[in-house]
Design a protein around this motif. Structure first.
Motif, short mmCIF file in Angstrom:
data_model
loop_
_atom_site.label_atom_id
_atom_site.label_comp_id
_atom_site.label_asym_id
_atom_site.label_seq_id
_atom_site.Cartn_x
_atom_site.Cartn_y
_atom_site.Cartn_z
N MET A 1 1.03 -1.03 -0.44
CA MET A 1 -0.20 0.21 0.23
C MET A 1 0.37 1.30 -0.29
N PRO A 2 0.23 2.00 -1.09
CA PRO A 2 1.46 3.47 -1.41
C PRO A 2 1.32 4.51 0.13
N THR A 3 2.63 5.22 0.64
CA THR A 3 2.77 5.92 1.70
C THR A 3 2.74 6.49 1.66
N HIS A 4 3.28 7.90 1.62
CA HIS A 4 3.69 9.38 1.55
C HIS A 4 4.57 9.68 2.69
N TYR A 5 5.87 10.07 1.82
CA TYR A 5 7.19 10.77 2.49
C TYR A 5 7.83 11.47 2.37
N GLU A 6 8.47 12.31 3.50
CA GLU A 6 8.59 13.79 3.15
C GLU A 6 10.21 13.41 3.73
N PHE A 7 11.19 13.79 2.37
CA PHE A 7 13.04 13.68 2.42
C PHE A 7 12.72 15.15 2.74
N ARG A 8 13.41 15.55 3.54
CA ARG A 8 14.46 17.03 3.58
C ARG A 8 15.73 17.09 3.16
N VAL A 9 16.09 17.56 2.45
CA VAL A 9 17.43 17.61 2.04
C VAL A 9 17.87 19.29 2.18
N ALA A 10 19.60 19.13 2.18
CA ALA A 10 20.18 19.86 2.87
C ALA A 10 20.23 21.27 1.63
N GLY A 11 19.88 22.55 1.27
CA GLY A 11 19.78 23.88 0.40
C GLY A 11 19.19 23.91 -0.52
N HIS A 12 19.52 24.64 -1.67
CA HIS A 12 18.38 25.23 -2.35
C HIS A 12 19.33 23.78 -3.88
N LEU A 13 17.70 22.92 -4.35
CA LEU A 13 18.07 22.40 -5.64
C LEU A 13 17.96 23.45 -7.25
N SER A 14 18.59 22.33 -8.04
CA SER A 14 18.72 23.56 -9.18
C SER A 14 17.34 22.55 -9.65
N PRO A 22 10.19 13.80 -10.75
CA PRO A 22 8.79 14.41 -11.59
C PRO A 22 7.06 13.88 -11.26
N ASP A 23 7.41 12.76 -9.82
CA ASP A 23 6.52 12.63 -9.74
C ASP A 23 6.39 13.18 -8.40
N MET A 24 7.07 13.98 -7.17
CA MET A 24 7.11 14.51 -6.64
C MET A 24 6.75 16.04 -6.48
N ILE A 35 11.56 17.62 0.00
CA ILE A 35 10.12 16.76 -1.66
C ILE A 35 10.03 15.67 -0.89
N PHE A 36 7.91 15.69 -1.87
CA PHE A 36 7.80 15.03 -0.36
C PHE A 36 6.71 14.22 -1.77
N GLY A 37 6.21 13.13 -1.69
CA GLY A 37 5.47 12.14 -1.91
C GLY A 37 4.79 10.77 -2.05
N GLU A 38 4.74 10.14 -2.40
CA GLU A 38 3.82 8.77 -2.77
C GLU A 38 4.95 7.66 -2.72
N VAL A 39 4.81 6.97 -2.30
CA VAL A 39 6.01 5.55 -2.34
C VAL A 39 5.40 4.49 -1.83
N ILE A 40 5.58 4.08 -2.61
CA ILE A 40 4.54 2.52 -3.00
C ILE A 40 5.57 1.53 -1.78
#
Length: 67
Positions: A1-14, A22-24, A35-40
């Motif tokens: 069952m898909p779950t939503h995750y929040e990935f926090r990464v350092a800095g500003h992304l280009s 593309p799906d986040m 970076i937030f999105g569904e993880v299958i």
């Protein structure tokens, strides 16, 4: 069952790096980027983490987000 995750990464992304997710949903939260999105499944989670590592990003935090 898909779950939503929040990935926090350092800095500003280009724009180039943002295009690798593309799906986040990406949001600036200085000094981090969220970076937030569904993880299958667990394999997909490891794939996202591998992509983050391959892009040279530093994970500050990782959270499963309740529905």
């Amino acid at each position: 069952m898909p779950t939503h995750y929040e990935f926090r990464v350092a800095g500003h992304l280009s724009d180039r790096i943002r295009g690798a997710f593309p799906d986040m949903v990406l949001a600036d939260a200085p000094p981090e980027t969220i970076i937030f999105g569904e993880v299958i499944d667990e394999a997909h989670l490891h794939g996202v983490l591998a992509l983050i590592q391959d892009l040279g990003l530093h994970v500050v935090a990782l959270h499963e987000v309740p529905p």
